[in-house]
Design a protein around this motif. Sequence first.
Motif, PDB file in Angstrom:
ATOM      1  N   ALA A  21       0.827  -1.200   0.000  1.00 42.72           N
ATOM      2  CA  ALA A  21       0.000   0.000   0.000  1.00 42.72           C
ATOM      3  C   ALA A  21       0.865   1.254   0.000  1.00 42.72           C
ATOM      4  O   ALA A  21       0.578   2.232  -0.707  1.00 42.72           O
ATOM      5  CB  ALA A  21      -0.924  -0.010   1.223  1.00 42.72           C
ATOM      6  N   ALA A  22       1.958   1.221   0.775  1.00 47.65           N
ATOM      7  CA  ALA A  22       2.848   2.381   0.848  1.00 47.65           C
ATOM      8  C   ALA A  22       3.524   2.660  -0.486  1.00 47.65           C
ATOM      9  O   ALA A  22       3.869   3.822  -0.781  1.00 47.65           O
ATOM     10  CB  ALA A  22       3.900   2.152   1.935  1.00 47.65           C
ATOM     11  N   LYS A  23       3.713   1.601  -1.295  1.00 52.59           N
ATOM     12  CA  LYS A  23       4.325   1.779  -2.614  1.00 52.59           C
ATOM     13  C   LYS A  23       3.340   2.314  -3.644  1.00 52.59           C
ATOM     14  O   LYS A  23       3.718   2.590  -4.788  1.00 52.59           O
ATOM     15  CB  LYS A  23       4.901   0.452  -3.109  1.00 52.59           C
ATOM     16  CG  LYS A  23       6.063  -0.094  -2.282  1.00 52.59           C
ATOM     17  CD  LYS A  23       7.301   0.764  -2.419  1.00 52.59           C
ATOM     18  CE  LYS A  23       8.471   0.145  -1.645  1.00 52.59           C
ATOM     19  NZ  LYS A  23       9.686   0.982  -1.733  1.00 52.59           N
ATOM     20  N   GLY A  24       2.087   2.421  -3.258  1.00 49.90           N
ATOM     21  CA  GLY A  24       1.087   2.990  -4.162  1.00 49.90           C
ATOM     22  C   GLY A  24       0.217   1.974  -4.873  1.00 49.90           C
ATOM     23  O   GLY A  24      -0.618   2.350  -5.700  1.00 49.90           O
ATOM     24  N   HIS A  25       0.391   0.687  -4.570  1.00 51.76           N
ATOM     25  CA  HIS A  25      -0.477  -0.324  -5.166  1.00 51.76           C
ATOM     26  C   HIS A  25      -1.884  -0.212  -4.575  1.00 51.76           C
ATOM     27  O   HIS A  25      -2.069   0.205  -3.423  1.00 51.76           O
ATOM     28  CB  HIS A  25       0.070  -1.724  -4.912  1.00 51.76           C
ATOM     29  CG  HIS A  25       1.419  -1.967  -5.520  1.00 51.76           C
ATOM     30  ND1 HIS A  25       1.635  -1.970  -6.887  1.00 51.76           N
ATOM     31  CD2 HIS A  25       2.633  -2.209  -4.951  1.00 51.76           C
ATOM     32  CE1 HIS A  25       2.914  -2.212  -7.127  1.00 51.76           C
ATOM     33  NE2 HIS A  25       3.537  -2.356  -5.970  1.00 51.76           N
ATOM     34  N   GLU A  26      -2.865  -0.615  -5.350  1.00 48.61           N
ATOM     35  CA  GLU A  26      -4.246  -0.663  -4.888  1.00 48.61           C
ATOM     36  C   GLU A  26      -4.456  -2.021  -4.222  1.00 48.61           C
ATOM     37  O   GLU A  26      -4.507  -3.044  -4.896  1.00 48.61           O
ATOM     38  CB  GLU A  26      -5.199  -0.482  -6.075  1.00 48.61           C
ATOM     39  CG  GLU A  26      -6.667  -0.470  -5.713  1.00 48.61           C
ATOM     40  CD  GLU A  26      -7.552  -0.362  -6.947  1.00 48.61           C
ATOM     41  OE1 GLU A  26      -8.660  -0.931  -6.913  1.00 48.61           O
ATOM     42  OE2 GLU A  26      -7.123   0.266  -7.939  1.00 48.61           O
ATOM     43  N   VAL A  27      -4.565  -2.032  -2.904  1.00 48.32           N
ATOM     44  CA  VAL A  27      -4.513  -3.287  -2.151  1.00 48.32           C
ATOM     45  C   VAL A  27      -5.855  -3.616  -1.502  1.00 48.32           C
ATOM     46  O   VAL A  27      -6.453  -2.785  -0.822  1.00 48.32           O
ATOM     47  CB  VAL A  27      -3.427  -3.230  -1.059  1.00 48.32           C
ATOM     48  CG1 VAL A  27      -3.335  -4.570  -0.327  1.00 48.32           C
ATOM     49  CG2 VAL A  27      -2.068  -2.863  -1.668  1.00 48.32           C
ATOM     50  N   THR A  28      -6.286  -4.860  -1.716  1.00 45.93           N
ATOM     51  CA  THR A  28      -7.437  -5.431  -1.011  1.00 45.93           C
ATOM     52  C   THR A  28      -6.933  -6.608  -0.195  1.00 45.93           C
ATOM     53  O   THR A  28      -6.165  -7.431  -0.692  1.00 45.93           O
ATOM     54  CB  THR A  28      -8.519  -5.912  -1.999  1.00 45.93           C
ATOM     55  OG1 THR A  28      -8.962  -4.805  -2.786  1.00 45.93           O
ATOM     56  CG2 THR A  28      -9.704  -6.512  -1.253  1.00 45.93           C
ATOM     57  N   VAL A  29      -7.357  -6.694   1.064  1.00 49.98           N
ATOM     58  CA  VAL A  29      -6.862  -7.752   1.939  1.00 49.98           C
ATOM     59  C   VAL A  29      -7.986  -8.663   2.390  1.00 49.98           C
ATOM     60  O   VAL A  29      -9.168  -8.302   2.363  1.00 49.98           O
ATOM     61  CB  VAL A  29      -6.145  -7.165   3.180  1.00 49.98           C
ATOM     62  CG1 VAL A  29      -4.955  -6.326   2.761  1.00 49.98           C
ATOM     63  CG2 VAL A  29      -7.106  -6.349   4.039  1.00 49.98           C
ATOM     64  N   TRP A  30      -7.576  -9.860   2.792  1.00 55.40           N
ATOM     65  CA  TRP A  30      -8.507 -10.810   3.432  1.00 55.40           C
ATOM     66  C   TRP A  30      -7.752 -11.544   4.522  1.00 55.40           C
ATOM     67  O   TRP A  30      -6.575 -11.870   4.362  1.00 55.40           O
ATOM     68  CB  TRP A  30      -9.042 -11.819   2.424  1.00 55.40           C
ATOM     69  CG  TRP A  30      -9.807 -12.931   3.101  1.00 55.40           C
ATOM     70  CD1 TRP A  30     -11.123 -12.916   3.476  1.00 55.40           C
ATOM     71  CD2 TRP A  30      -9.298 -14.197   3.516  1.00 55.40           C
ATOM     72  NE1 TRP A  30     -11.455 -14.084   4.096  1.00 55.40           N
ATOM     73  CE2 TRP A  30     -10.359 -14.901   4.138  1.00 55.40           C
ATOM     74  CE3 TRP A  30      -8.038 -14.798   3.442  1.00 55.40           C
ATOM     75  CZ2 TRP A  30     -10.193 -16.176   4.671  1.00 55.40           C
ATOM     76  CZ3 TRP A  30      -7.866 -16.072   3.975  1.00 55.40           C
ATOM     77  CH2 TRP A  30      -8.938 -16.750   4.571  1.00 55.40           C
ATOM     78  N   ASN A  31      -8.451 -11.807   5.622  1.00 57.85           N
ATOM     79  CA  ASN A  31      -7.894 -12.620   6.690  1.00 57.85           C
ATOM     80  C   ASN A  31      -9.013 -13.462   7.284  1.00 57.85           C
ATOM     81  O   ASN A  31     -10.169 -13.026   7.338  1.00 57.85           O
ATOM     82  CB  ASN A  31      -7.273 -11.737   7.781  1.00 57.85           C
ATOM     83  CG  ASN A  31      -6.438 -12.533   8.769  1.00 57.85           C
ATOM     84  OD1 ASN A  31      -5.330 -12.957   8.431  1.00 57.85           O
ATOM     85  ND2 ASN A  31      -6.956 -12.756   9.965  1.00 57.85           N
ATOM     86  N   ARG A  32      -8.648 -14.674   7.719  1.00 59.05           N
ATOM     87  CA  ARG A  32      -9.653 -15.583   8.275  1.00 59.05           C
ATOM     88  C   ARG A  32     -10.368 -14.937   9.464  1.00 59.05           C
ATOM     89  O   ARG A  32     -11.577 -15.079   9.623  1.00 59.05           O
ATOM     90  CB  ARG A  32      -8.989 -16.897   8.679  1.00 59.05           C
ATOM     91  CG  ARG A  32      -9.953 -17.960   9.163  1.00 59.05           C
ATOM     92  CD  ARG A  32      -9.284 -19.317   9.175  1.00 59.05           C
ATOM     93  NE  ARG A  32      -7.976 -19.301   9.837  1.00 59.05           N
ATOM     94  CZ  ARG A  32      -7.121 -20.317   9.812  1.00 59.05           C
ATOM     95  NH1 ARG A  32      -7.416 -21.424   9.140  1.00 59.05           N
ATOM     96  NH2 ARG A  32      -5.968 -20.229  10.437  1.00 59.05           N
ATOM     97  N   THR A  33      -9.601 -14.235  10.314  1.00 62.56           N
ATOM     98  CA  THR A  33     -10.209 -13.438  11.378  1.00 62.56           C
ATOM     99  C   THR A  33     -10.466 -12.049  10.810  1.00 62.56           C
ATOM    100  O   THR A  33      -9.534 -11.274  10.583  1.00 62.56           O
ATOM    101  CB  THR A  33      -9.271 -13.343  12.599  1.00 62.56           C
ATOM    102  OG1 THR A  33      -8.959 -14.668  13.052  1.00 62.56           O
ATOM    103  CG2 THR A  33      -9.917 -12.558  13.724  1.00 62.56           C
ATOM    104  N   ALA A  34     -11.733 -11.752  10.549  1.00 63.20           N
ATOM    105  CA  ALA A  34     -12.085 -10.549   9.800  1.00 63.20           C
ATOM    106  C   ALA A  34     -11.612  -9.266  10.466  1.00 63.20           C
ATOM    107  O   ALA A  34     -11.304  -8.283   9.781  1.00 63.20           O
ATOM    108  CB  ALA A  34     -13.597 -10.504   9.590  1.00 63.20           C
TER     109      ALA A  34
END
Length: 288
Positions: A21-34
């Motif tokens: 994200a800091a590099k400017g990419h468009e980031v979507t995340v997922w984790n088992r514990t929401a």
Amino acid sequence: MARVSFLGLGVMGFPMAGHLAAKGHEVTVWNRTASKGTAWAEKHGGRAAPTAREAALGAEFVMACVGNDDDLRAVCTGSDGAFAGMEAGAIFVDHTTVSAAVTRELAGIAQSAGLGFVDAPVSGGQAGAENGQLSVMCGGGAEDYAHAEPVIAGYAKICKLMGPSGAGQLTKMCNQIAIAGLVQGLSESLHFAEKAGLSISEVVEVISQGAAGSWQMQNRYKTIEENRFDFGFAVDWMRKDLGICLSTADENGASLPVTALVDQFYKEVQHMGGGRWDTSSLIARLRR
């Protein structure tokens, strides 16, 4: 800049995704514990998705850093898995330390779906992830690797293609085999210093400048001296990794006597209640 999804926000994945994200990419995340996904989005921007499939929708690159073979299969396959949400031409980059067998299995499934797959386990621990200074060893096709490498560079100090699918995981096994012996040797050295009435700090100051010096010595001697084992890679995970190494050695005929012995020493640490201690805790069994 790329559209990137990151699956798995543990002590490694959370900061790795943050670097993207800091590099400017468009980031979507997922984790088992929401709640971890929500916390990440609040800290870094981006978006948290409710499933791996939804996180992967529209992503050019899907990165994963989860627990083991079964965890990886679960986030990749099935109706809510990442593969179901990825478009043809997208590339899956797996930073989990898993077996080469599951890597080849999932790479084959990905290829059949028109997806790229790069196995890219990392070394450098939590500090390396937080500082963006990980060593990344990769397996897969040269074209997929060439596309993924600039994204991986967001948290890597070195990234190298080692061969076809599975080669990255095999290289990570080499890494863990080397670490096991080093940590045991360091533990015995510092234990000996204690028994001899020497100052650990002074011993390390001298011997670290010669042939005995190592990353483990420089970065772990102080916490070992203070009997603190709450920093770094957990014993439970190390035993998982060494189990992969030993199983693979049975298949390829490699002889790993020291690795097998150190694996049993880590088992003793687990029985002492140290499963979540970091790997430098081998000295604890010597101090009993």
